[in-house]
Design an enzyme around this catalytic site. Structure first.
Site, PDB file in Angstrom:
ATOM      1  N   ASN A 135       0.713  -1.214  -0.053  1.00 27.16           N
ATOM      2  CA  ASN A 135       0.066   0.151  -0.008  1.00 27.16           C
ATOM      3  C   ASN A 135       0.755   1.183  -0.092  1.00 27.16           C
ATOM      4  OD1 ASN A 135       0.711  -0.477   2.621  1.00 27.16           O
ATOM      5  ND2 ASN A 135      -0.781   0.822   3.434  1.00 27.16           N
ATOM      6  N   GLU A 163       4.392  -4.379  12.022  1.00 24.96           N
ATOM      7  CA  GLU A 163       3.588  -3.273  11.970  1.00 24.96           C
ATOM      8  C   GLU A 163       2.592  -4.009  11.197  1.00 24.96           C
ATOM      9  OE1 GLU A 163       3.945  -0.396  12.838  1.00 24.96           O
ATOM     10  OE2 GLU A 163       6.281  -0.100  13.346  1.00 24.96           O
ATOM     11  N   CYS A 168      -2.852   1.703   6.545  1.00 27.47           N
ATOM     12  CA  CYS A 168      -3.355   1.050   7.967  1.00 27.47           C
ATOM     13  C   CYS A 168      -3.794   2.049   9.014  1.00 27.47           C
ATOM     14  CB  CYS A 168      -1.711   0.322   8.372  1.00 27.47           C
ATOM     15  SG  CYS A 168      -0.536   1.711   8.511  1.00 27.47           S
ATOM     16  N   GLU A 175       8.616   1.924  14.744  1.00 25.62           N
ATOM     17  CA  GLU A 175       9.537   2.320  13.685  1.00 25.62           C
ATOM     18  C   GLU A 175       9.758   3.931  13.839  1.00 25.62           C
ATOM     19  OE1 GLU A 175       7.951   0.660  10.056  1.00 25.62           O
ATOM     20  OE2 GLU A 175       9.700  -0.791   9.908  1.00 25.62           O
TER      21      GLU A 175
HETATM   22  P1  NAD Z   1       0.106  -9.443   3.914  1.00 26.12           P
HETATM   23  O1  NAD Z   1       0.289  -9.317   5.118  1.00 26.12           O
HETATM   24  O2  NAD Z   1      -0.866 -10.147   2.742  1.00 26.12           O
HETATM   25  O3  NAD Z   1       1.384  -9.163   2.945  1.00 26.12           O
HETATM   26  C1  NAD Z   1       2.594  -8.433   3.545  1.00 26.12           C
HETATM   27  C2  NAD Z   1       3.865  -9.032   2.936  1.00 26.12           C
HETATM   28  O4  NAD Z   1       4.094 -10.209   3.697  1.00 26.12           O
HETATM   29  C3  NAD Z   1       4.001  -9.152   1.589  1.00 26.12           C
HETATM   30  O5  NAD Z   1       5.268  -8.940   0.920  1.00 26.12           O
HETATM   31  C4  NAD Z   1       3.593 -10.558   1.419  1.00 26.12           C
HETATM   32  O6  NAD Z   1       4.245 -11.353   0.299  1.00 26.12           O
HETATM   33  C5  NAD Z   1       4.491 -11.188   2.594  1.00 26.12           C
HETATM   34  N1  NAD Z   1       4.014 -12.631   3.186  1.00 26.12           N
HETATM   35  C6  NAD Z   1       2.862 -13.170   2.857  1.00 26.12           C
HETATM   36  N2  NAD Z   1       2.838 -14.335   3.580  1.00 26.12           N
HETATM   37  C7  NAD Z   1       4.096 -14.566   4.159  1.00 26.12           C
HETATM   38  C8  NAD Z   1       4.751 -15.407   5.027  1.00 26.12           C
HETATM   39  N3  NAD Z   1       3.892 -16.412   5.311  1.00 26.12           N
HETATM   40  N4  NAD Z   1       5.992 -15.259   5.601  1.00 26.12           N
HETATM   41  C9  NAD Z   1       6.694 -14.148   5.139  1.00 26.12           C
HETATM   42  N5  NAD Z   1       5.991 -13.099   4.376  1.00 26.12           N
HETATM   43  C10 NAD Z   1       4.764 -13.300   3.927  1.00 26.12           C
HETATM   44  O7  NAD Z   1      -0.464  -7.699   3.774  1.00 26.12           O
HETATM   45  P2  NAD Z   1      -0.829  -6.722   2.242  1.00 26.12           P
HETATM   46  O8  NAD Z   1      -1.996  -7.358   2.042  1.00 26.12           O
HETATM   47  O9  NAD Z   1       0.337  -6.750   1.498  1.00 26.12           O
HETATM   48  O10 NAD Z   1      -0.861  -5.184   3.159  1.00 26.12           O
HETATM   49  C11 NAD Z   1      -2.053  -5.108   3.615  1.00 26.12           C
HETATM   50  C12 NAD Z   1      -1.915  -4.999   5.348  1.00 26.12           C
HETATM   51  O11 NAD Z   1      -0.740  -4.256   5.616  1.00 26.12           O
HETATM   52  C13 NAD Z   1      -3.149  -4.429   6.073  1.00 26.12           C
HETATM   53  O12 NAD Z   1      -3.576  -5.116   6.869  1.00 26.12           O
HETATM   54  C14 NAD Z   1      -2.351  -3.102   6.452  1.00 26.12           C
HETATM   55  O13 NAD Z   1      -2.957  -2.650   7.560  1.00 26.12           O
HETATM   56  C15 NAD Z   1      -0.959  -3.558   6.780  1.00 26.12           C
HETATM   57  N6  NAD Z   1      -0.104  -2.289   6.913  1.00 26.12           N
HETATM   58  C16 NAD Z   1       0.230  -1.922   8.210  1.00 26.12           C
HETATM   59  C17 NAD Z   1       1.081  -0.830   8.126  1.00 26.12           C
HETATM   60  C18 NAD Z   1       1.663  -0.497   9.872  1.00 26.12           C
HETATM   61  O14 NAD Z   1       2.414   0.354   9.658  1.00 26.12           O
HETATM   62  N7  NAD Z   1       0.967  -1.095  10.844  1.00 26.12           N
HETATM   63  C19 NAD Z   1       1.571  -0.274   7.178  1.00 26.12           C
HETATM   64  C20 NAD Z   1       0.936  -0.615   6.045  1.00 26.12           C
HETATM   65  C21 NAD Z   1       0.200  -1.605   5.816  1.00 26.12           C
END
Ligand code: NAD
Length: 491
Positions: free
Chosen positions: A155, A253, A287, A465
């Site tokens: 995102n 995060e 997020c 962070e």
């Molecule tokens: P996601 O958890 O599906 O994927 C995030 C990353 O993790 C991707 O690079 C993905 O390939 C990787 N991944 C997936 N499964 C994995 C595993 N088993 N082991 C290691 N890596 C793995 O999230 P998304 O759909 O890409 O992003 C949206 C989410 O991110 C939302 O829940 C949002 O709230 C959160 N987010 C949080 C913050 C924060 O700072 N708190 C910031 C931005 C987004």
């Protein structure tokens, strides 16, 4: 026409260019469904090689032993080069993620800001010297972990990557970075710019791959000493479990379902504008999106009328159009998930006040657009009020008084952020302290300062962070005692 060759990635001195039949990742432009680019896809075997290259670089390169001001020079140069390429990077970002142009420029500025900030931290960082309690002195030093893994979501490409790479490198580590498979292109550009700015080879290796193989291989690899992850809560929980078994630290995060509160004494005009930018900015794919709105009963009807009227006027459009206020969602699957949540809300008895459909504009028909949506009539325990939708969907609930709203706002598994609008400073302070969230905004929303720590309470994450906390996340503390005894030590 022959398809363009996929973008390669670099493993040390070698390029993984991919041959015929090798897997690639295809990035789709969310605005029209066209191909935004393809990149060579990393495999778990590449992870193995990357880990040993990174350790080799960590041990052989002077990086970790450089004086911090010398590391700072390279970090400043990375920031300068990011800004020099601001527009081409923002253009690529726009195709990769579908974000509107202004937001894409902001992503690059923010990435550059992280490198400049952590360069300045390197210039000014002080270790701790404890006051002597005998014939010795002792100090606490920040040491790098060695090789760390950074895993990012789709995102906020380039900004999220910089938020991890800049402090991790500043602390002296080597970084293996896996961007999201949805938006793999900007991380490769970041790695190129880092190399051109003089970062020694092997200290930042980007592995464009999928989560279930490359991501999981990174987290489980015995050579990885720390993991920094941004993404969904369930993925974070799985990564945290592996990190726990391996006894390595994990910075997590994660997701949110942030309450946004309007008290009856607020400047309602400003509050409505704040609520709208809090949920509809980035098409709700943020997020910290203020996705649960609580409005005091006495002003509920007034606030909702104004919100609905202004939401109807919001300009949903193509990312490159300067008039666009809200662009598409990142993928068809994600758009369908968001639409599915609106159906769930309807099934739970929610009333869709505005939106709740795809836009009718034929110019948007090929992209993954969804109208800004406001729903009320739900109970705070409804799924649409408890689960992260990560789209332009706001659920609105009335409240009686301060105690009622604090109880409802905290009745969630998440704890990433919260916002409130009120003219009563004493109340603002009380509520800010009562809310279970890592960031609280008073009479503003989604403000972000590079030096202010960021992270979640509860299921929204672990660790912080940004700011000095950002450097600490990527450092381990070593205590050194230095004896000054004139006489041999006795028993
Ligand atoms: P996601 O958890 O599906 O994927 C995030 C990353 O993790 C991707 O690079 C993905 O390939 C990787 N991944 C997936 N499964 C994995 C595993 N088993 N082991 C290691 N890596 C793995 O999230 P998304 O759909 O890409 O992003 C949206 C989410 O991110 C939302 O829940 C949002 O709230 C959160 N987010 C949080 C913050 C924060 O700072 N708190 C910031 C931005 C987004």
């Amino acid at each position: 026409m022959e398809a363009p060759h996929p973008t390669p990635f670099r493993l040390g001195a070698q390029w993984r260019t991919g041959g015929a039949g090798d897997p690639v990742i295809t990035s789709i432009d969310p605005a029209d469904g066209s191909v935004a680019g393809t990149v060579v896809r990393a495999t778990p075997a590449d992870v193995d090689q990357a880990v040993s290259l990174a350790w080799d670089a960590f041990r052989r390169q002077p990086w970790r032993k450089l004086r911090p001001d010398q590391r700072a020079a390279t970090l400043y140069e990375i920031g300068r080069r990011l800004l020099a390429e601001r527009e081409p990077l923002a253009r690529l970002q726009m195709r990769d993620s579908g974000k509107p142009w202004k937001e894409c420029l902001h992503m690059v500025d923010s990435a550059a800001g992280h490198f400049r900030y952590y360069a300045a931290v390197c210039e000014t960082w002080q270790n701790e010297l404890t006051s002597p309690r005998g014939e010795y002195f002792s100090m606490a030093l920040a040491e790098p972990f060695g090789v760390i893994a950074a895993i990012t979501p789709w995102n906020s490409p380039i900004m999220n990557e910089a938020q991890k790479a800049a402090p991790a490198l500043a602390a002296g580590n080597a970084v293996l970075l896996k961007p999201s498979e949805e938006t793999p292109q900007l991380a490769l550009e970041l790695a190129r710019i880092c190399t051109e700015a003089g970062l020694p080879e092997g200290l930042l290796i980007v592995l464009p791959g999928h989560g279930e193989d490359v991501g999981a291989a990174l987290v489980g690899h015995p050579g990885v000493r720390m993991v920094s992850f941004t993404g969904g809560t369930e993925t974070g929980r799985a990564i945290g479990a592996v990190a726990g078994r391996r006894l390595i630290p994990a910075g997590l995060e994660l997701g949110g379902k942030s309450p946004h509160i309007v008290f009856e004494d607020a400047d309602l005009d400003r509050a409505v504008a704040g609520v709208m930018s809090g949920i509809f900015g980035s098409a709700g794919q943020s997020c910290v999106a203020g996705s649960r709105l609580f409005v005091q009963k006495s002003v509920y009807a007034r606030v909702m009328d104004a919100l609905v009227a202004r939401t109807r006027e919001l300009r949903v459009g193509l990312p490159h159009d300067p008039a666009t206020q809200m662009g598409p969602l990142v993928s068809r699957a994600h758009r369908d998930k968001v639409a599915g949540y609106v159906d769930i809300a309807r099934g739970e008895g929610g009333k869709v006040l505005v939106g709740g459909a795809m836009p009718a504009d034929p110019a948007l028909a090929r992209g993954w657009f969804y109208l800004p949506t406001i729903i009320d009539g739900l109970d705070n325990r409804a799924r649409a009020c408890q689960e992260e939708i990560f789209g332009p969907v706001l659920v609105a609930l009335p409240f009686d008084d301060e105690d009622d709203v604090v109880a409802q706002a905290n009745d969630t598994a998440f704890g990433l952020a919260a916002g409130m609008w009120t003219a009563d400073y004493a109340r603002a302070w009380r509520v800010a302290r009562e809310i279970e969230a890592g960031s609280v905004w008073i009479n503003t929303y989604k403000q972000s300062h590079i030096a202010t720590p960021f992270g979640g309470f509860k299921d929204s994450g672990l660790g912080r962070e940004k700011g000095l906390h950002g450097l600490r996340l990527y450092s381990q503390v070593k205590s050194v005692y230095w004896g000054l005894h004139q006489q041999p030590m006795g028993l």
